[in-house]
Design a protein around this motif. Structure first.
Motif, PDB file in Angstrom:
ATOM      1  N   ASP A  36       0.847  -1.195   0.000  1.00  0.00           N
ATOM      2  CA  ASP A  36       0.000   0.000   0.000  1.00  0.00           C
ATOM      3  C   ASP A  36       0.884   1.247   0.000  1.00  0.00           C
ATOM      4  O   ASP A  36       1.160   1.833   1.044  1.00  0.00           O
ATOM      5  CB  ASP A  36      -0.909   0.000   1.232  1.00  0.00           C
ATOM      6  CG  ASP A  36      -2.015   1.045   1.144  1.00  0.00           C
ATOM      7  OD1 ASP A  36      -1.898   1.977   0.315  1.00  0.00           O
ATOM      8  OD2 ASP A  36      -2.999   0.940   1.908  1.00  0.00           O
ATOM      9  N   PRO A  37       1.356   1.677  -1.183  1.00  0.00           N
ATOM     10  CA  PRO A  37       2.304   2.796  -1.237  1.00  0.00           C
ATOM     11  C   PRO A  37       1.744   4.106  -0.701  1.00  0.00           C
ATOM     12  O   PRO A  37       2.476   4.870  -0.067  1.00  0.00           O
ATOM     13  CB  PRO A  37       2.643   2.910  -2.729  1.00  0.00           C
ATOM     14  CG  PRO A  37       1.564   2.164  -3.444  1.00  0.00           C
ATOM     15  CD  PRO A  37       1.101   1.101  -2.520  1.00  0.00           C
ATOM     16  N   LEU A  38       0.453   4.393  -0.906  1.00  0.00           N
ATOM     17  CA  LEU A  38      -0.102   5.659  -0.441  1.00  0.00           C
ATOM     18  C   LEU A  38      -0.243   5.696   1.073  1.00  0.00           C
ATOM     19  O   LEU A  38       0.067   6.702   1.720  1.00  0.00           O
ATOM     20  CB  LEU A  38      -1.454   5.927  -1.106  1.00  0.00           C
ATOM     21  CG  LEU A  38      -1.414   6.200  -2.611  1.00  0.00           C
ATOM     22  CD1 LEU A  38      -2.806   6.533  -3.133  1.00  0.00           C
ATOM     23  CD2 LEU A  38      -0.445   7.322  -2.946  1.00  0.00           C
ATOM     24  N   SER A  39      -0.694   4.614   1.657  1.00  0.00           N
ATOM     25  CA  SER A  39      -0.806   4.539   3.105  1.00  0.00           C
ATOM     26  C   SER A  39       0.563   4.660   3.760  1.00  0.00           C
ATOM     27  O   SER A  39       0.734   5.360   4.770  1.00  0.00           O
ATOM     28  CB  SER A  39      -1.476   3.227   3.520  1.00  0.00           C
ATOM     29  OG  SER A  39      -1.487   3.077   4.920  1.00  0.00           O
ATOM     30  N   GLU A  69       4.338   7.101 -10.356  1.00  0.00           N
ATOM     31  CA  GLU A  69       3.239   7.850 -10.978  1.00  0.00           C
ATOM     32  C   GLU A  69       2.081   8.018 -10.003  1.00  0.00           C
ATOM     33  O   GLU A  69       1.496   9.103  -9.890  1.00  0.00           O
ATOM     34  CB  GLU A  69       2.767   7.131 -12.252  1.00  0.00           C
ATOM     35  CG  GLU A  69       3.835   6.977 -13.331  1.00  0.00           C
ATOM     36  CD  GLU A  69       4.285   8.309 -13.911  1.00  0.00           C
ATOM     37  OE1 GLU A  69       3.570   9.315 -13.730  1.00  0.00           O
ATOM     38  OE2 GLU A  69       5.362   8.345 -14.547  1.00  0.00           O
ATOM     39  N   LEU A  70       1.745   6.969  -9.294  1.00  0.00           N
ATOM     40  CA  LEU A  70       0.660   7.019  -8.309  1.00  0.00           C
ATOM     41  C   LEU A  70       0.985   8.005  -7.197  1.00  0.00           C
ATOM     42  O   LEU A  70       0.163   8.860  -6.831  1.00  0.00           O
ATOM     43  CB  LEU A  70       0.438   5.618  -7.725  1.00  0.00           C
ATOM     44  CG  LEU A  70      -0.592   5.494  -6.587  1.00  0.00           C
ATOM     45  CD1 LEU A  70      -1.990   5.769  -7.117  1.00  0.00           C
ATOM     46  CD2 LEU A  70      -0.523   4.100  -5.963  1.00  0.00           C
ATOM     47  N   VAL A  71       2.187   7.904  -6.666  1.00  0.00           N
ATOM     48  CA  VAL A  71       2.601   8.762  -5.563  1.00  0.00           C
ATOM     49  C   VAL A  71       2.737  10.211  -6.012  1.00  0.00           C
ATOM     50  O   VAL A  71       2.335  11.143  -5.306  1.00  0.00           O
ATOM     51  CB  VAL A  71       3.924   8.243  -4.959  1.00  0.00           C
ATOM     52  CG1 VAL A  71       4.556   9.280  -4.046  1.00  0.00           C
ATOM     53  CG2 VAL A  71       3.673   6.948  -4.197  1.00  0.00           C
ATOM     54  N   ALA A  72       3.289  10.411  -7.203  1.00  0.00           N
ATOM     55  CA  ALA A  72       3.476  11.773  -7.715  1.00  0.00           C
ATOM     56  C   ALA A  72       2.148  12.498  -7.858  1.00  0.00           C
ATOM     57  O   ALA A  72       2.023  13.682  -7.525  1.00  0.00           O
ATOM     58  CB  ALA A  72       4.199  11.728  -9.055  1.00  0.00           C
TER      59      ALA A  72
END
Length: 283
Positions: A36-39, A69-72
């Motif tokens: 879960d990169p965003l968490s 890309e998701l995190v950016a």
């Protein structure tokens, strides 16, 4: 204090570094991504909010890694860079005369060749796990050892086992055979390290000239037995930076810092209010 944020969002771990405009490392966070990169990113940024002074301001954010890309998009990054560019920039900054970068992360590996600080060629492995950190991690769990314990234990090896298979399935089968025939744990552990090195060089190093100085980066570089195995195979010494696991995030931040030197400076954003809506979301 003004800082640049460098974020390396990988499949296994997330690294966040705070870099001053003069390229000094002010703080850093290393967390398991756990799928879960965003968490994980929220957790890391919240930790930094508590650790940094109230007058800390963000000059810009650079992101790299497999989930870049998701995190950016989530943090409104000013720069998105691939892992090759980020790792190469960090190596060239830390060791200006570097010619080769060996980088092994949890799920992929990279070999980067440089000329005068710029990438001249590279190879990347994202398919076979037998040349990555997950290979060692999986086997360490089977042996009921931490990766740190594996590194220490390997130094007591007198006759390391030879694992001839390149696939993780066959390597594991061979390892079980050596366990059953009485091979010592140090010999098994160091045999695993040597197998990972051979797989890496036979894959990424094929038809590539590995020239000195060679910098060893990525989380696997923290394992001294891996450094020893590479040095035995290559016949010369490797340089391991003080914090090899955060070089991707460092390189991304350095690239942004360099860009801002030539562009008009950005207006600082107070870290307490940095991406507040994103940080307020529940984990």
């Amino acid at each position: 204090m003004n800082i640049f944020l460098g974020i390396d969002s990988g499949s296994v771990s997330t690294k966040i570094i705070c870099l001053s405009p003069s390229a000094e490392l002010a703080d850093w966070i290393y967390l398991p991504t756990a799928g879960d990169p965003l968490s994980t990113l929220r957790t890391g940024l919240r930790q930094l909010q508590h650790r940094l002074t109230e007058d800390t301001s963000v000059l810009g954010v650079a992101v790299t890694g497999s989930a870049r890309e998701l995190v950016a998009d989530a943090v409104g990054a000013d720069m998105v860079k691939n892992e090759i560019s980020s790792q190469a920039k960090a190596a060239a900054y830390l060791i200006p005369e570097v010619k080769t970068v060996i980088e092994i992360g949890g799920q992929d590996s990279k070999l980067i060749l440089l000329e005068n600080g710029f990438v001249s060629d590279f190879a990347m492995n994202t398919v076979c796990a037998a040349g990555t950190g997950s290979f060692l991690e999986h086997q360490s769990r089977r042996l009921n050892l931490s990766l740190e314990e594996m590194g220490k234990l390997a130094h007591f090896s007198q006759n390391p086992i030879e694992l001839k298979g390149r696939c993780t399935v066959f390597v594991e089968s061979d390892m079980i055979h050596f366990q059953q025939t009485g091979s010592s744990r140090p010999d098994i552990v160091y045999g695993l390290c040597k197998a990972l090195v051979r797989n890496y060089l036979n894959d990424l190093g094929l038809h590539k000239e590995i020239r000195q100085p060679v910098v060893f980066q990525g989380g696997v570089a923290r394992n001294p037995a891996m450094k020893k195995a590479f040095e035995e195979e290559l016949g010369f010494s490797l340089i391991v930076p003080p914090r090899p696991e955060i070089t991707g995030a460092l390189g991304a931040a350095l690239l942004l810092c360099q860009e801002r030197e030539t562009d008009s400076p950005a207006k600082p954003t107070n870290f307490r209010g940095f991406k507040t809506p994103f940080l307020r979301e529940k984990v």
